[in-house]
Design a protein around this motif. Structure first.
Motif, mmCIF file in Angstrom:
data_model
loop_
_atom_site.group_PDB
_atom_site.id
_atom_site.type_symbol
_atom_site.label_atom_id
_atom_site.label_comp_id
_atom_site.label_asym_id
_atom_site.label_seq_id
_atom_site.Cartn_x
_atom_site.Cartn_y
_atom_site.Cartn_z
ATOM 1 N N LEU A 1 0.824 -1.214 0.000
ATOM 2 C CA LEU A 1 0.000 0.000 0.000
ATOM 3 C C LEU A 1 0.859 1.266 0.000
ATOM 4 O O LEU A 1 0.538 2.239 -0.696
ATOM 5 C CB LEU A 1 -0.949 -0.007 1.198
ATOM 6 N N ALA B 1 -5.594 2.739 -5.584
ATOM 7 C CA ALA B 1 -5.993 1.381 -5.196
ATOM 8 C C ALA B 1 -7.386 1.083 -5.717
ATOM 9 O O ALA B 1 -8.280 1.933 -5.653
ATOM 10 C CB ALA B 1 -5.959 1.224 -3.672
ATOM 11 N N ILE C 1 -5.512 2.320 3.571
ATOM 12 C CA ILE C 1 -5.439 3.140 2.356
ATOM 13 C C ILE C 1 -5.245 4.612 2.733
ATOM 14 O O ILE C 1 -4.416 5.318 2.155
ATOM 15 C CB ILE C 1 -6.710 2.945 1.498
ATOM 16 N N PRO D 1 -8.398 6.051 -3.661
ATOM 17 C CA PRO D 1 -9.053 4.747 -3.756
ATOM 18 C C PRO D 1 -10.263 4.716 -4.689
ATOM 19 O O PRO D 1 -11.031 5.670 -4.785
ATOM 20 C CB PRO D 1 -9.510 4.501 -2.312
#
Length: 364
Positions: free
Chosen positions: A258, A264, A276, A283
């Motif tokens: 990460l 992501a 995250i 994200p």
């Protein structure tokens, strides 16, 4: 030295917060209570904690023979945990919710051992709701969770995350993974994987790499890995020679994964969101539609309301929409950076320390 039982399992969302708290209890004696057939056993074995096994499974949704069988198994698991408590005499029990933590927490209540709970989600799960009234205190990730709990000592701590999220730089994370220092996307469906995300992603991996020179870290989940590779061999036969592409069933070190990433594509379990945010990632959430109490959709919508994420329904995700969504972010650096800033602003780095303080407080 104090002695603690730590319990939580089944999925990474229950295991990793428990491990983060265990790691922060430096100098204390830790026993981990979980199901030896689950993911927690392997993770705890790597950490070197003493593991106390219980045979426990998720509750059947319908009142039938399976439910009666489950009740019997739960009763045996609770009894086993009572024997563990009698033998090892923990000063307190800490549980992260979910069915795996239920026997140890119920045993603690029966044996009058103080216990504390943590719940990751905007709407707490069944175990937390049912057992929170007997807890000395309850920790939650979202302030909205408190209204569901019958406990006056409810603390909004955020999720406990591993200390490496505070210290590891993006450059070092990429170096540790053998990646170049350039734009990187992480695709993951949680510890179990997600077929909808995998199927959409496998179709666009070549395009991401060739069109945008994008590095891709792709966690397929152990159950789905062979299916993904079979698809990749057909769609992109040269994938193994592509230095931009790292495909694995599971990455043990998700901190490095990460921290190495800029974007992501992920499920929206609460722990995934916390990690995250701590990594300052933009994200794209694809919530698991069958999560208990629909908590993944609620978590994702919370992030969208904070302008800290993009939302795609599970039944809508496909290669075309995924390609368009990712390429739009890559081509709009201001939007990409805005999402990264806003997600990072929601990170809570002191959650673990606060939980440990509160846990130690209940044994005074």
């Amino acid at each position: 030295m104090s002695r603690f039982f730590i319990t939580g399992g089944g999925t990474g969302g229950h295991i990793y917060p428990a491990i983060a708290v265990a790691e922060a209890l430096k100098g204390e004696e830790i026993f981990y209570v979980g199901n030896p057939k689950n993911l927690e056993y392997d993770i705890v074995a790597q950490k070197g904690y003493k593991f106390l096994g219980v045979n426990v499974h998720g509750m059947p949704r319908h009142a039938n023979f399976d439910f009666i069988k489950w009740m019997f198994q739960l009763g045996i698991a609770v009894l086993k945990c009572c024997l563990y408590i009698r033998k090892y005499k923990p000063d307190a029990v800490f549980g992260t919710g979910g069915y795996v933590s239920a026997p140890a927490l119920m045993a603690a209540k029966l044996m009058h051992v103080p216990y504390m709970m943590h719940d990751c989600d905007a709407q707490p799960g069944l175990v937390t709701r049912k057992l929170s009234s007997g807890a000395k205190c309850v920790s939650v990730a979202f302030d909205s969770a408190c209204k569901f709990l019958k406990n006056k000592n409810c603390y909004v701590n955020g999720n406990p995350i591993r200390s490496a999220f505070k210290t590891l730089s993006k450059e070092d994370a990429r170096k540790n993974m053998g990646l170049e220092n350039k734009l990187t996307i992480c695709i993951m469906g949680g510890s179990q994987g997600a077929r909808s995300i995998n199927d959409a992603s496998v179709e666009v991996l070549k395009s991401f790499s060739k069109d945008f020179d994008l590095q891709i870290i792709f966690q397929t989940g152990k159950k789905n890995y062979e299916r993904v590779i079979e698809q990749l061999v057909v769609i992109y036969p040269e994938y193994e020679n592509d230095k931009n592409l790292a495909v694995k069933p599971y990455f043990d070190d998700m901190v490095t994964v990460l921290k190495a990433s800029d974007i992501a594509v992920s499920r929206s379990g609460s722990l995934s969101i916390s990690e995250i945010c701590a990594s300052g990632i933009a994200p794209i959430f694809v919530p698991y539609p069958y999560a208990a109490a629909d908590h993944q959709r609620k978590n994702a919508k919370f992030m969208v309301e904070k302008n800290a994420g993009i939302y795609i329904e599970d039944n809508e995700i496909n290669e075309k929409l995924l390609y368009e969504t990712v390429s739009a972010l890559i081509n709009d650096k201001e939007r990409l950076q805005e999402l990264q800033r806003n997600s990072f602003a929601l990170a809570k780095f002191d959650g673990t320390e606060k939980i440990v303080e509160q846990l130690k407080e209940i044994i005074k």
